[in-house]
Design a protein around this motif. Structure first.
Motif, PDB file in Angstrom:
ATOM      1  N   ALA A  91       0.854  -1.192   0.000  1.00 10.39           N
ATOM      2  CA  ALA A  91       0.000   0.000   0.000  1.00 10.39           C
ATOM      3  C   ALA A  91       0.884   1.234   0.000  1.00 10.39           C
ATOM      4  O   ALA A  91       1.988   1.221   0.554  1.00 10.39           O
ATOM      5  N   LYS A 112      -2.084  -1.115  -3.373  1.00 11.69           N
ATOM      6  CA  LYS A 112      -3.241  -0.293  -3.057  1.00 11.69           C
ATOM      7  C   LYS A 112      -2.778   1.163  -2.903  1.00 11.69           C
ATOM      8  O   LYS A 112      -1.830   1.439  -2.167  1.00 11.69           O
ATOM      9  N   ARG A 114      -3.682   5.136  -1.973  1.00  8.55           N
ATOM     10  CA  ARG A 114      -4.594   6.013  -1.231  1.00  8.55           C
ATOM     11  C   ARG A 114      -4.104   7.452  -1.311  1.00  8.55           C
ATOM     12  O   ARG A 114      -2.913   7.723  -1.161  1.00  8.55           O
ATOM     13  N   HIS A 181     -12.645   6.020  -4.584  1.00 10.37           N
ATOM     14  CA  HIS A 181     -12.021   4.761  -4.181  1.00 10.37           C
ATOM     15  C   HIS A 181     -10.588   4.958  -3.686  1.00 10.37           C
ATOM     16  O   HIS A 181      -9.994   4.030  -3.129  1.00 10.37           O
ATOM     17  N   HIS A 182     -10.036   6.155  -3.893  1.00  7.51           N
ATOM     18  CA  HIS A 182      -8.662   6.429  -3.483  1.00  7.51           C
ATOM     19  C   HIS A 182      -8.556   7.245  -2.197  1.00  7.51           C
ATOM     20  O   HIS A 182      -7.445   7.452  -1.715  1.00  7.51           O
ATOM     21  N   TRP A 183      -9.699   7.704  -1.640  1.00  6.10           N
ATOM     22  CA  TRP A 183      -9.526   8.548  -0.452  1.00  6.10           C
ATOM     23  C   TRP A 183     -10.631   8.462   0.585  1.00  6.10           C
ATOM     24  O   TRP A 183     -10.385   8.717   1.765  1.00  6.10           O
ATOM     25  N   TYR A 187     -14.099   3.328   1.599  1.00  3.12           N
ATOM     26  CA  TYR A 187     -13.667   2.607   0.398  1.00  3.12           C
ATOM     27  C   TYR A 187     -12.288   1.982   0.554  1.00  3.12           C
ATOM     28  O   TYR A 187     -11.923   1.088  -0.211  1.00  3.12           O
ATOM     29  N   VAL A 188     -11.504   2.459   1.501  1.00  9.21           N
ATOM     30  CA  VAL A 188     -10.132   1.950   1.650  1.00  9.21           C
ATOM     31  C   VAL A 188      -9.925   1.221   2.977  1.00  9.21           C
ATOM     32  O   VAL A 188      -8.808   0.805   3.289  1.00  9.21           O
ATOM     33  N   THR A 191      -7.992  -2.291   3.621  1.00 13.38           N
ATOM     34  CA  THR A 191      -6.546  -2.390   3.414  1.00 13.38           C
ATOM     35  C   THR A 191      -5.828  -1.951   4.683  1.00 13.38           C
ATOM     36  O   THR A 191      -6.254  -1.017   5.350  1.00 13.38           O
ATOM     37  N   TRP A 193      -3.244   0.029   6.675  1.00 14.03           N
ATOM     38  CA  TRP A 193      -2.538   1.294   6.442  1.00 14.03           C
ATOM     39  C   TRP A 193      -1.646   1.693   7.620  1.00 14.03           C
ATOM     40  O   TRP A 193      -1.152   2.816   7.657  1.00 14.03           O
ATOM     41  N   SER A 197      -3.376   7.857   7.281  1.00  9.71           N
ATOM     42  CA  SER A 197      -4.268   8.287   6.217  1.00  9.71           C
ATOM     43  C   SER A 197      -3.724   9.519   5.507  1.00  9.71           C
ATOM     44  O   SER A 197      -4.350  10.042   4.603  1.00  9.71           O
TER      45      SER A 197
END
Length: 278
Positions: A91, A112, A114, A181-183, A187-188, A191, A193, A197
């Motif tokens: 990620a 992935k 973000r 879908h990226h932020w 949606y994340v 995964t 992390w 964030s």
């Protein structure tokens, strides 16, 4: 080093042996950001940053690049991959730069990706401060981002935001929705992390180099000073290792699971567990 057809230096990537070894343990999630470290060449400084077992930021290499196009980022990411024995991160967190996004898709297709939430949210005043309903818009956007526990909840909340504030034609919000879908957290959330964030750990690397790198630092001096700065980071990590090996933070409950965390975690990470328990 990357040179042009006239053998002039364009881009530089640097990673030491410790960075390569550390990547094996802490390279699954990284943050990457272009921070403008002052130097005679005005070259963007690009650190690859990860969190270690004490919650400290650690460097997994860095670059000095001449521009911010797709080809440059592809070269930089490929250089990082070569140094890390072909191991791509699981990620990565970056800002919303589209050239960077495209390069990640090319070099790290399984990673992935973000967007930094802080970078997006800090633009709200600039985008909507002139609106009479600014406070309502900001509140509704915050609600969409922070309070949506599922994708359906977000979709409903986002549509209300647009309809109530008459923002259906706002191009920035259209782009944010397209890239949701990226932020958007819901949606994340599936995964791992490492609790991050934002890319602020990358940005904090400017402060990390304070006292080691200045406006007149040459490229050769940069490599030497990079080593000196890294040594200070290593000393801090070794100190935390020693403290965790020789002392324990007392448990605050009688729960067996807390004792299990006490046995397995470093002191700094165990304190985070206790914060959740209390």
């Amino acid at each position: 080093m990357d040179v042009d057809d006239r053998s002039r230096l364009r881009n530089v990537f640097w990673a030491d042996a410790r960075s390569r070894a550390t990547c094996e343990y802490f390279g699954d999630v990284i943050t990457f950001d272009i921070t403008y470290l002052t130097n005679p060449y005005k070259m963007p400084f690009t650190p690859f940053v990860r969190v270690n077992h004490h919650g400290q930021s650690i460097l997994l290499g860095c670059g000095l690049i001449s521009n911010k196009n797709v080809d440059t980022f592809v070269w930089l990411f490929e250089s990082w991959m070569k140094c890390m024995s072909g191991r791509a991160p699981k990620a990565i967190i970056t800002d919303q730069d589209q050239a960077m996004k495209r390069a990640i898709e090319i070099v790290f297709p399984e990673t992935k990706h973000r967007f930094c939430l802080w970078h997006i949210m800090k633009k709200i005043p600039k985008k909507f401060k002139g609106y009479s309903q600014y406070e309502a818009i900001k509140r509704d956007i915050d609600r969409c981002v922070d309070d949506s526990l599922s994708r359906d909840e977000f979709e409903d909340s986002w549509q209300r935001l647009l309809e109530v504030n008459n923002l259906q034609d706002n191009e920035w919000l259209q782009w944010l929705y397209f890239e949701r879908h990226h932020w958007i957290p819901t949606y994340v959330k599936n995964t791992f992390w490492v609790g991050m964030s934002t890319t602020q750990r990358s940005e904090s690397m400017n402060a990390f180099f304070d006292g080691y790198v200045g406006p007149k630092t040459t490229l050769k001096q940069f490599v030497d000073q990079y080593d000196e700065a890294s040594k200070s980071k290593v000393e801090k990590e070794n100190t935390e290792d020693f403290i965790s090996l020789t002392s324990r933070v007392p448990c605050i409950t009688h729960y067996a699971i807390e004792k299990q965390f006490q046995d397995s975690y470093t002191n700094s990470k165990f304190k985070e567990v206790q914060d959740e328990i209390s």
